[in-house]
Design an enzyme around this catalytic site. Structure first.
Site, mmCIF file in Angstrom:
data_model
loop_
_atom_site.group_PDB
_atom_site.id
_atom_site.type_symbol
_atom_site.label_atom_id
_atom_site.label_comp_id
_atom_site.label_asym_id
_atom_site.label_seq_id
_atom_site.Cartn_x
_atom_site.Cartn_y
_atom_site.Cartn_z
ATOM 1 N N GLN A 185 10.553 28.463 -18.352
ATOM 2 C CA GLN A 185 11.294 28.644 -17.165
ATOM 3 C C GLN A 185 11.482 27.471 -16.213
ATOM 4 O O GLN A 185 12.466 27.296 -15.895
ATOM 5 C CB GLN A 185 10.169 29.648 -16.543
ATOM 6 C CG GLN A 185 10.586 29.977 -15.126
ATOM 7 C CD GLN A 185 11.806 31.090 -14.996
ATOM 8 O OE1 GLN A 185 11.851 31.953 -15.897
ATOM 9 N NE2 GLN A 185 12.911 30.622 -14.319
ATOM 10 N N ARG A 223 18.479 29.767 -18.436
ATOM 11 C CA ARG A 223 17.270 29.987 -19.545
ATOM 12 C C ARG A 223 17.778 29.949 -21.214
ATOM 13 O O ARG A 223 17.313 29.273 -21.808
ATOM 14 C CB ARG A 223 16.697 31.634 -19.680
ATOM 15 C CG ARG A 223 16.150 31.616 -18.136
ATOM 16 C CD ARG A 223 14.745 30.777 -17.941
ATOM 17 N NE ARG A 223 13.828 30.845 -19.111
ATOM 18 C CZ ARG A 223 12.989 32.146 -19.188
ATOM 19 N NH1 ARG A 223 12.893 33.064 -18.289
ATOM 20 N NH2 ARG A 223 12.112 32.192 -20.385
ATOM 21 N N CYS A 249 12.368 32.946 -10.128
ATOM 22 C CA CYS A 249 12.321 32.984 -11.631
ATOM 23 C C CYS A 249 12.662 34.306 -12.189
ATOM 24 O O CYS A 249 13.029 34.520 -13.395
ATOM 25 C CB CYS A 249 11.011 32.393 -12.390
ATOM 26 S SG CYS A 249 9.782 33.496 -11.667
ATOM 27 N N ARG A 278 4.754 34.956 -26.342
ATOM 28 C CA ARG A 278 4.465 35.235 -24.899
ATOM 29 C C ARG A 278 3.106 36.316 -25.264
ATOM 30 O O ARG A 278 2.855 37.320 -25.790
ATOM 31 C CB ARG A 278 5.531 36.371 -24.313
ATOM 32 C CG ARG A 278 5.074 37.005 -22.841
ATOM 33 C CD ARG A 278 6.257 37.596 -22.001
ATOM 34 N NE ARG A 278 7.062 36.258 -21.547
ATOM 35 C CZ ARG A 278 7.801 36.707 -20.625
ATOM 36 N NH1 ARG A 278 8.097 37.858 -19.844
ATOM 37 N NH2 ARG A 278 8.595 35.836 -19.924
HETATM 38 N N1 CP Z 1 11.649 34.949 -15.590
HETATM 39 C C1 CP Z 1 11.291 35.377 -16.962
HETATM 40 O O1 CP Z 1 10.370 34.942 -17.881
HETATM 41 O O2 CP Z 1 11.656 36.706 -17.123
HETATM 42 P P1 CP Z 1 11.250 38.007 -17.974
HETATM 43 O O3 CP Z 1 9.977 38.281 -17.616
HETATM 44 O O4 CP Z 1 12.146 39.165 -17.935
HETATM 45 O O5 CP Z 1 11.325 37.345 -19.566
HETATM 46 N N1 NVA Z 2 4.075 34.941 -12.757
HETATM 47 C C1 NVA Z 2 4.787 35.872 -13.453
HETATM 48 C C2 NVA Z 2 6.128 35.171 -14.170
HETATM 49 C C3 NVA Z 2 7.287 36.330 -14.640
HETATM 50 C C4 NVA Z 2 8.204 35.891 -15.319
HETATM 51 C C5 NVA Z 2 4.107 36.627 -14.666
HETATM 52 O O1 NVA Z 2 3.335 36.135 -15.222
HETATM 53 O O2 NVA Z 2 4.205 37.669 -14.408
#
Ligand code: CP
Ligand code: NVA
Length: 291
Positions: free
Chosen positions: A131, A279, A251, A101
């Protein structure tokens, strides 16, 4: 499937295979005879916060027989400037797969290239493929099929989640509408089956699913005041639902009173938290398909 770097890079067949296997994973949770990750160690490399993605990957990898090493920016030398390609070449010799991430999509792609490991995009500024696979699975679970369905995304049409929705619609052929102010409308590839409009009422009319995401994605915190003002009219609230009763999805994390009102969020909590649970099942399917 060698990697999951984006929805854009998947075929319709690969997406469908993941959705079908997610259903098997969900039905068989706790009874998996096969442990496809047995003997493997997977690195989770996260430069941004996470609750759902981190926990569902950690649990999912363990349920499939693997071990997990979690590395935040503060834990690894990435946070002190070690290049991605060096980190990738080290981890490529030590672990069996990586879930990343971060900000730049190119960093996930570079990691996959240099590590030669199965690599999963756990959210970048550009896409959030895990997601959207879980969300497609949730829609199939709730509505039976995606065929002939119209999904309406409201809010920041330029964010990672919206972009992954765009590629899902292009690959699978369902109707997608994006309701966003002009400054938050994405440029679309020619021929995409997608309506982009600032007319929120036209966008939601007859839609099977209304979907929203935070207005201020991670990394955009400096723009909070501007985004809140621009995106304010795109909240999912009761007034919008007078003539329609679609599935409402989010989400998460959710900001009540911003992208969704408190009452509508709570009335649809069963769907929204099924999405969060899914998920796990969807990612176990992806991890299995990467073997
Ligand atoms: N929706 C999602 O990706 O949540 P997190 O940021 O908590 O992982
Ligand atoms: N668009 C949001 C998604 C979080 C799961 C972000 O990038 O923060």
């Amino acid at each position: 499937m060698k990697n999951l770097l984006s929805i854009e890079s998947l075929s319709a067949g690969e997406i469908t295979e993941a959705l079908d296997l997610a259903a098997v994973m969900k039905a068989g949770r706790g009874n998996h005879a096969e442990k496809p990750l047995r003997g493997q160690s997977w690195a989770l490399i996260f430069s941004k916060s996470s609750t759902r993605t981190r926990v569902s990957f950690e649990v999912g990898i363990r349920e499939l027989g693997g071990e997990v090493i979690f590395l935040s920016n503060a834990d690894s030398q990435l946070g002190r400037g070690e290049p991605i390609k060096d980190t990738a070449r080290v981890l490529g010799r030590l672990v069996h797969g990586a879930v990343i991430r971060t900000y730049a999509q190119s960093d996930v792609e570079e990691f996959a290239q240099f590590s030669r490991l199965p690599t999963i995009n756990a959210l970048t500024d550009q896409e959030h493929p895990c997601q959207i696979i879980a969300d497609l699975f949730t829609i199939r679970e709730k509505l039976g099929s995606l065929e002939g369905k119209t999904i309406c995304f409201l809010g920041d049409g330029l964010c990672n989640v919206a972009r992954s929705w765009i590629w899902a619609a292009i690959r699978l052929g369902f109707q997608l509408r994006i309701a966003a102010p002009p400054a938050y409308q994405p440029a679309l590839p020619p021929g995409a089956p997608i309506l982009c409009t600032d007319d929120i009422h036209a966008a939601v009319a007859g839609a099977d699913v209304l979907y929203t995401d935070v207005w201020v994605s991670m990394g955009k915190e400096d723009e909070t005041a501007y985004r809140t003002a621009q995106l304010g009219p795109y909240q999912i609230h009761r007034g919008l639902l007078r003539e329609t009763a679609p599935l409402i999805m989010h989400c998460l994390p959710a900001y009540r009173g911003k992208e969704i009102s408190e009452d509508i969020f709570e009335e649809n909590a069963a769907t929204i938290f099924d999405q969060a649970e899914n998920r796990l099942h969807a990612q176990k399917a992806i991890l299995t398909l990467l073997q």
